[in-house]
Design a protein around this motif. Structure first.
Motif, PDB file in Angstrom:
ATOM      1  N   VAL A 447     -27.543  -6.322 -40.761  1.00  0.00           N
ATOM      2  CA  VAL A 447     -28.243  -7.099 -41.781  1.00  0.00           C
ATOM      3  C   VAL A 447     -29.674  -7.368 -41.300  1.00  0.00           C
ATOM      4  N   GLU A 448     -30.630  -7.143 -42.193  1.00  0.00           N
ATOM      5  CA  GLU A 448     -32.030  -7.428 -41.861  1.00  0.00           C
ATOM      6  C   GLU A 448     -32.674  -8.247 -42.963  1.00  0.00           C
ATOM      7  N   GLU A 449     -33.724  -8.974 -42.621  1.00  0.00           N
ATOM      8  CA  GLU A 449     -34.587  -9.647 -43.587  1.00  0.00           C
ATOM      9  C   GLU A 449     -35.986  -9.056 -43.494  1.00  0.00           C
ATOM     10  N   TRP A 450     -36.534  -8.701 -44.671  1.00  0.00           N
ATOM     11  CA  TRP A 450     -37.885  -8.167 -44.739  1.00  0.00           C
ATOM     12  C   TRP A 450     -38.758  -9.130 -45.538  1.00  0.00           C
ATOM     13  N   ARG A 451     -39.852  -9.536 -44.929  1.00  0.00           N
ATOM     14  CA  ARG A 451     -40.863 -10.354 -45.611  1.00  0.00           C
ATOM     15  C   ARG A 451     -41.921  -9.408 -46.164  1.00  0.00           C
ATOM     16  N   LEU A 452     -42.065  -9.399 -47.476  1.00  0.00           N
ATOM     17  CA  LEU A 452     -42.951  -8.462 -48.171  1.00  0.00           C
ATOM     18  C   LEU A 452     -44.155  -9.229 -48.685  1.00  0.00           C
ATOM     19  N   PRO A 499     -48.628 -11.299 -57.379  1.00  0.00           N
ATOM     20  CA  PRO A 499     -49.996 -11.096 -56.896  1.00  0.00           C
ATOM     21  C   PRO A 499     -50.375 -12.173 -55.879  1.00  0.00           C
ATOM     22  N   LYS A 500     -50.889 -11.738 -54.736  1.00  0.00           N
ATOM     23  CA  LYS A 500     -51.287 -12.653 -53.661  1.00  0.00           C
ATOM     24  C   LYS A 500     -50.115 -13.544 -53.223  1.00  0.00           C
ATOM     25  N   GLY A 501     -48.900 -13.049 -53.363  1.00  0.00           N
ATOM     26  CA  GLY A 501     -47.711 -13.817 -52.999  1.00  0.00           C
ATOM     27  C   GLY A 501     -46.848 -13.042 -52.022  1.00  0.00           C
ATOM     28  N   GLU A 502     -45.606 -13.462 -51.879  1.00  0.00           N
ATOM     29  CA  GLU A 502     -44.702 -12.781 -50.969  1.00  0.00           C
ATOM     30  C   GLU A 502     -43.252 -13.018 -51.368  1.00  0.00           C
ATOM     31  N   VAL A 503     -42.396 -12.091 -50.923  1.00  0.00           N
ATOM     32  CA  VAL A 503     -40.959 -12.134 -51.183  1.00  0.00           C
ATOM     33  C   VAL A 503     -40.243 -11.855 -49.872  1.00  0.00           C
ATOM     34  N   THR A 504     -39.189 -12.612 -49.599  1.00  0.00           N
ATOM     35  CA  THR A 504     -38.316 -12.304 -48.469  1.00  0.00           C
ATOM     36  C   THR A 504     -36.978 -11.845 -49.024  1.00  0.00           C
ATOM     37  N   MET A 505     -36.557 -10.656 -48.606  1.00  0.00           N
ATOM     38  CA  MET A 505     -35.284 -10.114 -49.078  1.00  0.00           C
ATOM     39  C   MET A 505     -34.352  -9.884 -47.888  1.00  0.00           C
ATOM     40  N   ARG A 506     -33.053  -9.907 -48.170  1.00  0.00           N
ATOM     41  CA  ARG A 506     -32.030  -9.654 -47.155  1.00  0.00           C
ATOM     42  C   ARG A 506     -31.172  -8.484 -47.615  1.00  0.00           C
ATOM     43  N   THR A 507     -30.957  -7.531 -46.726  1.00  0.00           N
ATOM     44  CA  THR A 507     -30.180  -6.352 -47.094  1.00  0.00           C
ATOM     45  C   THR A 507     -29.191  -5.999 -45.991  1.00  0.00           C
ATOM     46  N   TYR A 508     -28.144  -5.316 -46.398  1.00  0.00           N
ATOM     47  CA  TYR A 508     -27.119  -4.817 -45.484  1.00  0.00           C
ATOM     48  C   TYR A 508     -27.158  -3.304 -45.529  1.00  0.00           C
ATOM     49  N   PHE A 509     -27.451  -2.678 -44.388  1.00  0.00           N
ATOM     50  CA  PHE A 509     -27.470  -1.226 -44.316  1.00  0.00           C
ATOM     51  C   PHE A 509     -26.049  -0.735 -44.061  1.00  0.00           C
ATOM     52  N   ARG A 510     -25.488  -0.097 -45.077  1.00  0.00           N
ATOM     53  CA  ARG A 510     -24.083   0.318 -45.003  1.00  0.00           C
ATOM     54  C   ARG A 510     -23.827   1.133 -43.734  1.00  0.00           C
ATOM     55  N   PRO A 511     -22.663   0.937 -43.100  1.00  0.00           N
ATOM     56  CA  PRO A 511     -22.385   1.649 -41.850  1.00  0.00           C
ATOM     57  C   PRO A 511     -22.096   3.126 -42.027  1.00  0.00           C
ATOM     58  N   ASP A 512     -21.735   3.538 -43.254  1.00  0.00           N
ATOM     59  CA  ASP A 512     -21.303   4.914 -43.478  1.00  0.00           C
ATOM     60  C   ASP A 512     -22.402   5.834 -43.982  1.00  0.00           C
ATOM     61  N   ILE A 513     -23.629   5.322 -44.136  1.00  0.00           N
ATOM     62  CA  ILE A 513     -24.708   6.166 -44.649  1.00  0.00           C
ATOM     63  C   ILE A 513     -25.895   6.076 -43.695  1.00  0.00           C
ATOM     64  N   THR A 514     -26.304   7.217 -43.177  1.00  0.00           N
ATOM     65  CA  THR A 514     -27.442   7.298 -42.281  1.00  0.00           C
ATOM     66  C   THR A 514     -28.408   8.365 -42.779  1.00  0.00           C
ATOM     67  N   GLY A 515     -29.604   8.372 -42.205  1.00  0.00           N
ATOM     68  CA  GLY A 515     -30.584   9.390 -42.558  1.00  0.00           C
ATOM     69  C   GLY A 515     -31.914   8.797 -42.931  1.00  0.00           C
ATOM     70  N   LYS A 516     -32.849   9.666 -43.219  1.00  0.00           N
ATOM     71  CA  LYS A 516     -34.212   9.279 -43.561  1.00  0.00           C
ATOM     72  C   LYS A 516     -34.347   9.129 -45.071  1.00  0.00           C
ATOM     73  N   THR A 517     -34.915   8.020 -45.500  1.00  0.00           N
ATOM     74  CA  THR A 517     -35.174   7.798 -46.917  1.00  0.00           C
ATOM     75  C   THR A 517     -36.468   7.001 -47.058  1.00  0.00           C
TER      76      THR A 517
END
Length: 544
Positions: A447-452, A499-517
């Motif tokens: 699980v990761e959090e990205w501040r955009l 605009p001129k703002g930000e979003v923090t999202m949380r995602t779960y990278f599934r364990p069964d799918i890997t690769g470059k995207t």
């Protein structure tokens, strides 16, 4: 030169207009006479059989009637939009893509500038430097005319492999070529509305403006809710067609502009922006008073945010971006950024004719707020029907109870100075997109959090392939803008950065799918002009 000057000069070259019925200018809450259109058509549909959906998609130019105008655009199998593909979790989808497109929309007053550098390249300078530069682009298939007809397919919303013959957006399929795609749909793929569209970097917006898109419906648990199963189901695709006087998408450099058409071409030609619903201009959608229907709506527009409104009727949202809710949510309107899907129940009000409208909305485009557009007319007539709204739906997917492995910050910005090449450029972390660079490496099963962070005046709808996300925090919503949904229980795969703002999202990278995207802004001319990054999903235990 500042942004105001650029837009003023660009606006002087714009001679087209927006195709909008008069009744859209000031939508009312009561019945209106409106514009009489054809009945909303059902899109052709292909269903899986025996656990497999096997279909061919032929991309080629077709003459298509839109209202009283005949246009020539690239299509999937001769229809705009393409057919619905319907299948279930655990099945296999096989798509044979054939590219039979050819360049169209070359400006009659001159070809696209051969020496216009693609994002990330410096301008070649004067004529002596330009000629070998242009020859190199021609040999590599990188001129605007060649790039405009290079393609591939992205299966937006499907949680499938991003490599090999699956959701691989790094493939290039040129005219005369074909490619066999194979997607193994996971057993836990949520039931809902997803879609397919071209995703070759540099031509995504051009092909999107032709209407190249099609719905994908994953059937599952929500379809078995008794009240939902009893309803009439409608699937609707909103397309945004940018067309020249010949009814073709211009093959040219694109610049944002003021006025009702938010873009202009270089060389400049008269253009219009036309909005269609299932390929039709202001079609009529029939319902009976009190009837409840299930609507699945896709905004396939390359640019326009659609703030959907149908006054005089009740709306209950039941899913977002292909992932169902646990219970219906009463709403007054539905916001769909470019690439968003929404599923909702609409309960018809009193008899009459009502506009279905994309409300006037300011999405940060420097040309100003986008005007209201009537997309269809809701026609309520006949005997009263009894529509039932379910109290409960299904269990929504949950983020696993795992610690946040890593927190990242990504910064989105734009530049119109010309310093990074002709035209407008858009950046993530001060970098233009390069296909051969890894911008982020993540570990599957974490699980990761990205501040955009958005440093631009544009809204930038953030999209990441394969893995949906939930919203943790939003800062900078414009005062008085009631279109935002920040409920942390909702799953998204496209979410606007203020605009001129930000979003923090949380995602779960599934364990069964890997690769470059990839991840990117889903305003497609922004993506084509640099606002995209590569993410490598590495197997568990392989990230240092």
């Amino acid at each position: 030169m500042d942004r105001r000057t650029v837009l003023k000069n660009a606006g002087l070259a714009v001679m087209g207009g927006l195709v909008v019925p008069r009744s859209a200018a000031s939508p009312s809450s009561g019945p209106v006479s409106g514009v009489e259109g054809e009945p909303l058509r059902d899109l052709p549909e292909v269903r899986s059989s025996g656990g497999v959906l096997d279909h061919q998609l032929n991309m080629a130019a077709e003459r298509v009637e839109v209202g009283d105008r005949v246009i020539t655009v690239d299509t999937y199998n001769g229809t705009m939009p393409g057919p619905i593909l319907r299948f279930r979790p655990g099945e296999q989808v096989r798509l044979l893509l054939r590219n039979n497109m050819h360049p169209m929309g070359i400006p009659p007053n001159g070809p696209p500038p051969l020496c216009a550098p693609p994002p990330g390249e410096d301008s070649p300078g004067g004529p002596l430097e330009c000629l070998p530069h242009a020859a190199g682009h021609l040999a590599e298939g990188e001129t605007l005319a060649q790039t405009s007809v290079a393609t591939n397919i992205h299966t937006h919303g499907l949680q499938v492999s991003p490599e090999g013959r699956a959701d691989n957006v790094f493939l290039r399929i040129d005219p005369g070529q074909r490619h066999q795609y194979v997607y193994d749909i996971p057993d836990d793929q949520p039931a809902g509305l997803h879609w397919y569209h071209p995703h070759f970097h540099g031509s995504t917006s051009h092909q999107g403006w032709a209407g190249l898109s099609g719905p994908m419906i994953v059937e599952g648990d929500i379809d078995r809710v008794p009240e939902i199963a009893d309803m009439r189901e409608r699937t609707m695709v909103i397309n945004e067609l940018w067309l020249n006087e010949d009814g073709e998408v211009p093959t040219a450099m694109v610049l944002p502009s003021g006025g009702q058409v938010p873009f202009t071409s270089v060389p400049a030609v008269p253009t219009t922006m036309t909005f269609t619903l299932n390929g039709q201009l202001v079609p009529e959608i029939d319902m009976r008073p009190g009837e409840a229907q299930r609507w699945r709506v896709l905004n396939a527009s390359p640019h326009r945010a659609v703030w959907l409104q149908a006054d005089g009727h009740e709306l209950y949202k039941i899913g977002q971006d292909g992932i169902p809710f646990e219970r219906p949510k009463r709403v007054d309107s539905v916001m769909l950024s470019a690439g968003n899907r929404a599923e909702f129940i609409i309960t018809a009000g009193d008899p009459g004719r009502y506009p279905v409208v994309a409300r006037r909305y300011d999405q940060g485009h420097p040309g100003g707020a986008r005007p209201a557009v009537q997309l269809g007319t809701l026609v309520i007539d006949g005997a009263t029907a009894g529509g039932r709204i379910p109290r409960e739906l299904v269990d929504a997917p949950a983020v696993p109870d795992l610690p946040v492995t890593r927190r990242r910050t990504l910064v989105f910005s734009g530049d119109i100075s010309g310093h990074d090449g002709a035209g407008v450029r858009f950046f993530i972390d001060d970098q233009l997109y390069r296909h051969d660079r890894i911008d982020q490496e993540v570990e599957a099963g974490t699980v990761e959090e990205w501040r955009l962070v958005n440093e631009d005046v544009f809204q930038h709808p953030f999209h990441i392939h394969v893995n949906p996300f939930r919203i943790v925090d939003v800062k900078g919503i414009p005062p008085g803008d009631s279109s935002w949904e920040t409920d942390p229980s909702i799953w998204w795969d496209v979410f606007r950065l203020p605009p001129k703002g930000e979003v923090t999202m949380r995602t779960y990278f599934r364990p069964d799918i890997t690769g470059k995207t990839v991840y990117h802004c889903h305003i497609l001319p922004h993506e084509d002009n640099g606002m995209m990054g590569n993410v490598l999903i590495s197997p568990e235990g392989e990230v240092t």
